[in-house]
Design a protein around this motif. Structure first.
Motif, short mmCIF file in Angstrom:
data_model
loop_
_atom_site.label_atom_id
_atom_site.label_comp_id
_atom_site.label_asym_id
_atom_site.label_seq_id
_atom_site.Cartn_x
_atom_site.Cartn_y
_atom_site.Cartn_z
N TYR A 44 -0.92 -11.08 6.93
CA TYR A 44 -2.13 -10.28 7.13
C TYR A 44 -2.22 -9.67 8.54
CZ TYR A 44 -6.86 -8.66 7.55
OH TYR A 44 -7.94 -7.86 7.79
N PRO A 45 -2.02 -10.44 9.62
CA PRO A 45 -2.14 -9.83 10.95
C PRO A 45 -1.18 -8.65 11.16
CG PRO A 45 -2.14 -12.21 11.14
CD PRO A 45 -1.78 -11.89 9.72
N ALA A 46 0.06 -8.80 10.72
CA ALA A 46 1.02 -7.70 10.87
C ALA A 46 0.63 -6.52 9.98
CB ALA A 46 2.43 -8.19 10.51
N CYS A 47 0.17 -6.80 8.77
CA CYS A 47 -0.26 -5.73 7.86
C CYS A 47 -1.47 -4.98 8.43
CB CYS A 47 -0.60 -6.29 6.48
SG CYS A 47 0.83 -6.87 5.55
N GLU A 48 -2.40 -5.74 9.00
CA GLU A 48 -3.59 -5.12 9.58
C GLU A 48 -3.19 -4.22 10.74
OE1 GLU A 48 -8.02 -6.51 10.85
OE2 GLU A 48 -6.35 -7.67 11.67
N TRP A 49 -2.29 -4.69 11.60
CA TRP A 49 -1.82 -3.89 12.73
C TRP A 49 -1.15 -2.62 12.24
CZ3 TRP A 49 2.94 -2.04 14.25
CH2 TRP A 49 3.02 -1.55 15.56
N TYR A 50 -0.30 -2.75 11.24
CA TYR A 50 0.42 -1.61 10.68
C TYR A 50 -0.56 -0.61 10.08
CZ TYR A 50 4.95 0.25 9.28
OH TYR A 50 6.08 1.01 9.16
N PHE A 51 -1.54 -1.13 9.35
CA PHE A 51 -2.57 -0.29 8.73
C PHE A 51 -3.38 0.46 9.79
CE2 PHE A 51 -7.00 0.14 7.34
CZ PHE A 51 -6.85 0.92 6.21
N GLN A 52 -3.78 -0.25 10.84
CA GLN A 52 -4.60 0.36 11.89
C GLN A 52 -3.85 1.47 12.63
OE1 GLN A 52 -5.88 -3.02 14.19
NE2 GLN A 52 -7.66 -3.37 12.88
N HIS A 53 -2.54 1.38 12.67
CA HIS A 53 -1.75 2.42 13.33
C HIS A 53 -1.35 3.54 12.37
CE1 HIS A 53 -1.55 -0.65 16.45
NE2 HIS A 53 -1.27 0.33 17.27
N ASP A 54 -1.84 3.45 11.15
CA ASP A 54 -1.63 4.49 10.14
C ASP A 54 -0.15 4.76 9.85
OD1 ASP A 54 -2.82 6.18 8.26
OD2 ASP A 54 -2.60 7.92 9.56
N TYR A 55 0.64 3.69 9.86
CA TYR A 55 2.05 3.81 9.49
C TYR A 55 2.19 3.62 7.99
CZ TYR A 55 3.07 3.10 14.48
OH TYR A 55 3.13 3.19 15.84
N PRO A 56 3.14 4.33 7.36
CA PRO A 56 3.33 4.12 5.92
C PRO A 56 4.06 2.82 5.62
CG PRO A 56 4.92 5.71 6.75
CD PRO A 56 4.01 5.36 7.90
N PHE A 57 3.52 2.06 4.69
CA PHE A 57 4.18 0.85 4.22
C PHE A 57 5.29 1.27 3.26
CE2 PHE A 57 0.08 -0.63 5.57
CZ PHE A 57 0.30 -1.92 6.02
N LYS A 58 6.43 0.62 3.38
CA LYS A 58 7.56 0.89 2.51
C LYS A 58 8.07 -0.41 1.93
CE LYS A 58 8.77 4.98 5.10
NZ LYS A 58 9.80 5.78 5.71
N HIS A 59 8.94 -0.30 0.96
CA HIS A 59 9.52 -1.47 0.28
C HIS A 59 11.04 -1.32 0.34
CE1 HIS A 59 10.55 -4.24 -2.99
NE2 HIS A 59 9.34 -4.75 -2.83
N PRO A 60 11.77 -2.43 0.50
CA PRO A 60 13.22 -2.30 0.61
C PRO A 60 13.93 -1.80 -0.65
CG PRO A 60 12.60 -4.61 0.50
CD PRO A 60 11.32 -3.82 0.63
N SER A 61 13.31 -1.93 -1.81
CA SER A 61 14.00 -1.50 -3.04
C SER A 61 13.16 -0.61 -3.95
CB SER A 61 14.51 -2.73 -3.81
OG SER A 61 13.43 -3.56 -4.15
N ILE A 62 11.99 -0.21 -3.50
CA ILE A 62 11.14 0.70 -4.30
C ILE A 62 10.93 1.96 -3.48
CG2 ILE A 62 8.85 1.03 -5.32
CD1 ILE A 62 8.75 -2.03 -5.72
N GLU A 63 11.26 3.10 -4.08
CA GLU A 63 11.14 4.38 -3.38
C GLU A 63 9.69 4.87 -3.45
OE1 GLU A 63 13.50 6.23 -1.75
OE2 GLU A 63 14.87 4.55 -1.99
N ALA A 64 8.90 4.43 -2.50
CA ALA A 64 7.50 4.85 -2.45
C ALA A 64 6.95 4.52 -1.07
CB ALA A 64 6.69 4.15 -3.53
N GLU A 65 5.81 5.11 -0.76
CA GLU A 65 5.08 4.80 0.47
C GLU A 65 3.63 4.58 0.12
OE1 GLU A 65 5.46 8.01 3.25
OE2 GLU A 65 7.48 7.43 3.83
#
Length: 137
Positions: A44-65
């Motif tokens: 959660y803390p890393a996800c919250e930081w990533y979310f607050q910086h408006d970076y796109p979340f990605k997955h290692p094997s799913i082509e999506a953001e």
């Protein structure tokens, strides 16, 4: 023992075996759900930081953001993307054709066969944040 008694005993034994198999599968599902709940708290803390910086979340094997949380699964037949919404603390199933969003539980996610991808999606945030921090330095 009569034939009817033997038949009844056979069905009782079969029912007991089926019940034990069902119970084992429920135990596995319960363990996987608990693991996903743990990972959602751990990252959660890393996800919250990533979310607050408006970076796109990605997955290692799913082509999506996704911009609101880690990608946990994808159903190719239905074109549904499963994302953990960082601010709502819920899994959302997003139909990419209609943009319909539905809240689903971790149990549903596991029952639909997305456990491994969900684990990868949560843990991939470590790679993403390391990349962003390295890029900023």
């Amino acid at each position: 023992m009569t034939h009817l008694s033997e038949l009844i005993n056979h069905h009782i034994v079969t029912a007991e075996v089926l019940y034990q198999d069902w119970k084992k599968s429920r135990d596995v599902i319960d363990h996987q759900v608990e693991q996903l709940e743990f990972l959602s708290l751990k990252y959660y803390p890393a996800c919250e930081w990533y979310f607050q910086h408006d970076y796109p979340f990605k997955h290692p094997s799913i082509e999506a953001e996704a911009y609101f949380g880690p990608i946990l699964g994808y159903d190719e037949q239905k074109n549904d993307l499963y994302v953990y919404h960082v601010m709502d603390l819920k899994v959302k199933r997003i139909n990419l054709d209609t943009n319909t969003k539905t809240v689903v539980s971790f149990t549903e996610l596991v029952n639909e066969g997305h456990y491994e991808n969900a684990c990868k999606g949560f843990s991939h945030i470590e790679v993403l944040t390391d990349f962003q921090l390295d890029y900023q330095l």
